[in-house]
Design a protein around this motif. Structure first.
Motif, short mmCIF file in Angstrom:
data_model
loop_
_atom_site.label_atom_id
_atom_site.label_comp_id
_atom_site.label_asym_id
_atom_site.label_seq_id
_atom_site.Cartn_x
_atom_site.Cartn_y
_atom_site.Cartn_z
N GLY A 1 4.24 2.73 -10.20
CA GLY A 1 4.06 3.50 -11.42
C GLY A 1 5.38 3.73 -12.14
N ALA A 2 6.44 3.95 -11.36
CA ALA A 2 7.76 4.12 -11.95
C ALA A 2 8.29 2.82 -12.52
CB ALA A 2 8.73 4.67 -10.91
N VAL A 3 8.02 1.71 -11.82
CA VAL A 3 8.49 0.40 -12.29
C VAL A 3 7.83 0.04 -13.61
CG1 VAL A 3 8.49 -2.07 -11.78
CG2 VAL A 3 9.08 -0.42 -10.00
N LEU A 4 6.56 0.41 -13.77
CA LEU A 4 5.84 0.07 -14.99
C LEU A 4 6.36 0.83 -16.20
CD1 LEU A 4 2.17 -0.15 -13.69
CD2 LEU A 4 3.60 -2.03 -14.50
N ALA A 5 7.15 1.88 -15.97
CA ALA A 5 7.77 2.58 -17.09
C ALA A 5 8.88 1.75 -17.72
CB ALA A 5 8.33 3.93 -16.62
N ALA A 6 9.39 0.79 -16.97
CA ALA A 6 10.38 -0.16 -17.50
C ALA A 6 9.63 -1.33 -18.11
CB ALA A 6 11.28 -0.63 -16.36
N PRO A 7 10.32 -2.23 -18.79
CA PRO A 7 9.64 -3.41 -19.36
C PRO A 7 9.25 -4.42 -18.29
CG PRO A 7 11.99 -3.51 -19.79
CD PRO A 7 11.74 -2.17 -19.19
N VAL A 8 8.42 -3.98 -17.36
CA VAL A 8 7.92 -4.80 -16.27
C VAL A 8 6.41 -4.64 -16.24
CG1 VAL A 8 7.96 -5.22 -13.79
CG2 VAL A 8 10.05 -4.48 -14.96
N ARG B 1 -3.84 -4.56 -11.17
CA ARG B 1 -3.99 -4.04 -12.53
C ARG B 1 -5.07 -2.95 -12.55
NH1 ARG B 1 -2.27 -6.03 -17.12
NH2 ARG B 1 -1.96 -8.12 -16.27
N ARG B 2 -6.13 -3.18 -11.81
CA ARG B 2 -7.21 -2.20 -11.78
C ARG B 2 -6.73 -0.90 -11.14
NH1 ARG B 2 -10.53 -4.94 -8.96
NH2 ARG B 2 -11.45 -6.02 -10.76
N ARG B 3 -5.89 -1.00 -10.11
CA ARG B 3 -5.39 0.16 -9.42
C ARG B 3 -4.35 0.93 -10.22
NH1 ARG B 3 -7.72 2.80 -5.11
NH2 ARG B 3 -8.55 1.34 -3.58
N LEU B 4 -3.48 0.20 -10.90
CA LEU B 4 -2.33 0.83 -11.53
C LEU B 4 -2.52 1.14 -13.01
CD1 LEU B 4 0.51 -1.31 -9.91
CD2 LEU B 4 -0.08 1.06 -9.36
N ILE B 5 -3.41 0.42 -13.68
CA ILE B 5 -3.54 0.57 -15.14
C ILE B 5 -4.96 0.91 -15.54
CG2 ILE B 5 -3.34 -0.58 -17.37
CD1 ILE B 5 -0.99 -2.15 -16.27
N ASP B 6 -5.87 0.02 -15.27
CA ASP B 6 -7.23 0.18 -15.76
C ASP B 6 -7.88 1.43 -15.18
OD1 ASP B 6 -6.77 -2.13 -17.09
OD2 ASP B 6 -7.92 -3.42 -15.74
N LYS C 1 4.64 5.94 -4.92
CA LYS C 1 4.40 5.84 -6.36
C LYS C 1 5.45 4.97 -7.05
CE LYS C 1 1.08 8.88 -5.84
NZ LYS C 1 -0.35 8.47 -5.89
N LEU C 2 5.92 3.97 -6.32
CA LEU C 2 7.01 3.14 -6.83
C LEU C 2 6.57 2.30 -8.01
CD1 LEU C 2 9.84 1.87 -6.57
CD2 LEU C 2 8.86 0.26 -4.95
N PHE D 1 0.84 -1.21 0.00
CA PHE D 1 0.00 0.00 0.00
C PHE D 1 0.87 1.26 0.00
CE2 PHE D 1 -2.49 3.39 1.88
CZ PHE D 1 -3.71 3.26 1.25
N ILE D 2 1.91 1.28 0.83
CA ILE D 2 2.78 2.46 0.91
C ILE D 2 3.52 2.67 -0.39
CG2 ILE D 2 4.85 3.35 2.03
CD1 ILE D 2 3.82 2.05 4.62
N ARG D 3 4.03 1.59 -0.97
CA ARG D 3 4.78 1.74 -2.22
C ARG D 3 3.89 2.19 -3.37
NH1 ARG D 3 8.90 -3.53 -2.25
NH2 ARG D 3 10.23 -2.79 -0.53
N ARG D 4 2.65 1.74 -3.36
CA ARG D 4 1.74 2.12 -4.45
C ARG D 4 1.16 3.51 -4.26
NH1 ARG D 4 -3.58 2.09 -4.78
NH2 ARG D 4 -3.83 0.86 -2.87
#
Length: 288
Positions: free
Chosen positions: A127-134, A283-288, A124-125, A117-120
């Motif tokens: 969100g930054a990780v998703l900028a990489a091929p992850v 996925r719903r929280r970070l993308i959708d 905002k960790l 919860f804290i990282r998300r």
């Protein structure tokens, strides 16, 4: 064609090429859902967790090891002075093997809920990780695997204390870290799932008091499940901690192959369900 249209066309083409080169895994489109977990991306997430763990390992290890050990010492000395034998075992042996599950729970579900919860939310960790091929599955799996690995190790602490108080070590105890890992994996995914459901950190109180505490108390840690009413005994098979406790006790006192396979299967089903829920909710929280 105007200059603006040409620029737009070039940009769209470049975006399409980039998507094609990455197998359609970039961005927030539905094509991300089709990609399988990539080992390199998964290793990157786990490496990141290990790097961070080196900075706070002492405080984390202290709380994960000491709290279940206090339960063992307090109940072992307290009830142990009143009740010498429970379910055919000395109470310190019965309790020492049962508290392993509690240690795994504290090191997995509790840690995973707050950390994710804290990282998300605040750091905002992800969100930054998703900028990489992850992708989301690699984030979820990497976090859960690392937390489960710690839980498997921390779960051995109360067992060592019980051995110091007279529990005889057996070769079967060598599988206990793996039981702790499997149980911790399921509860780590549970923590990730619930962290994506709650609106604030304070909301975890509902999950801790309404879900985890009952599971913890009726898992057969402090008293045999056989002493519960029939309906409660039947419901215990839906409690993953119960299966962990039974596997740990069987590892310490003698395996029951068919029954233990049932316990392993129950833990595997629990982990699989939590995996599906955790990936979908994140996925719903970070993308959708």
């Amino acid at each position: 064609m105007s200059t603006t249209d040409e620029a737009r066309t070039a940009t769209d083409g470049a975006g399409a090429d980039a998507t094609a080169q990455t197998g359609g895994t970039r961005g927030t489109g539905g094509t991300r859902r089709l990609r399988r977990v990539e080992p390199a991306a998964l290793a990157g997430v786990i490496t990141h967790d290990i790097t961070l763990f080196r900075r706070y390992w002492l405080s984390t290890s202290f709380s994960a090891v000491v709290e279940p050990t206090i339960y063992l010492l307090a109940f072992g000395w307290g009830f142990g002075s009143l009740v010498s034998v429970v379910a055919g075992y000395r109470y310190v042996e019965f309790l020492g093997t049962g508290v392993v599950a509690s240690s795994v729970l504290f090191a997995s579900a509790f840690a995973s809920m707050f950390q994710t919860f804290i990282r998300r939310t605040y750091q905002k960790l992800y969100g930054a990780v998703l900028a990489a091929p992850v992708d989301i599955p690699e984030i979820v799996l990497g976090e859960a695997l690392w937390t489960a690995a710690k839980a498997g190790v921390y779960g051995c602490a109360p067992l060592l204390v019980a051995i110091a108080f007279g529990l005889d070590p057996t070769p079967g105890m060598l599988v206990i870290p793996f039981v702790g890992f499997l149980t911790g994996f399921g509860f780590s995914l549970f923590g990730i799932w619930t962290s994506a459901l709650v609106p604030s950190v304070d909301s975890f109180s509902y999950i801790i008091s309404g879900v985890l505490t009952p599971l913890f108390l009726v898992a057969g840690t402090f008293f045999p499940v056989s002493e519960l009413p029939g309906w409660a005994r039947a419901l215990s098979w839906a409690n993953p901690l119960y299966h962990c406790v039974e596997l740990v006790r069987d590892a310490a006192f003698g395996f029951a192959p068919l029954t233990d396979l049932g316990h392993l299967g129950a833990l595997g089903v629990f982990a699989w369900i939590m995996w599906l829920l955790a990936v979908r909710s994140m996925r719903r929280r970070l993308i959708d």
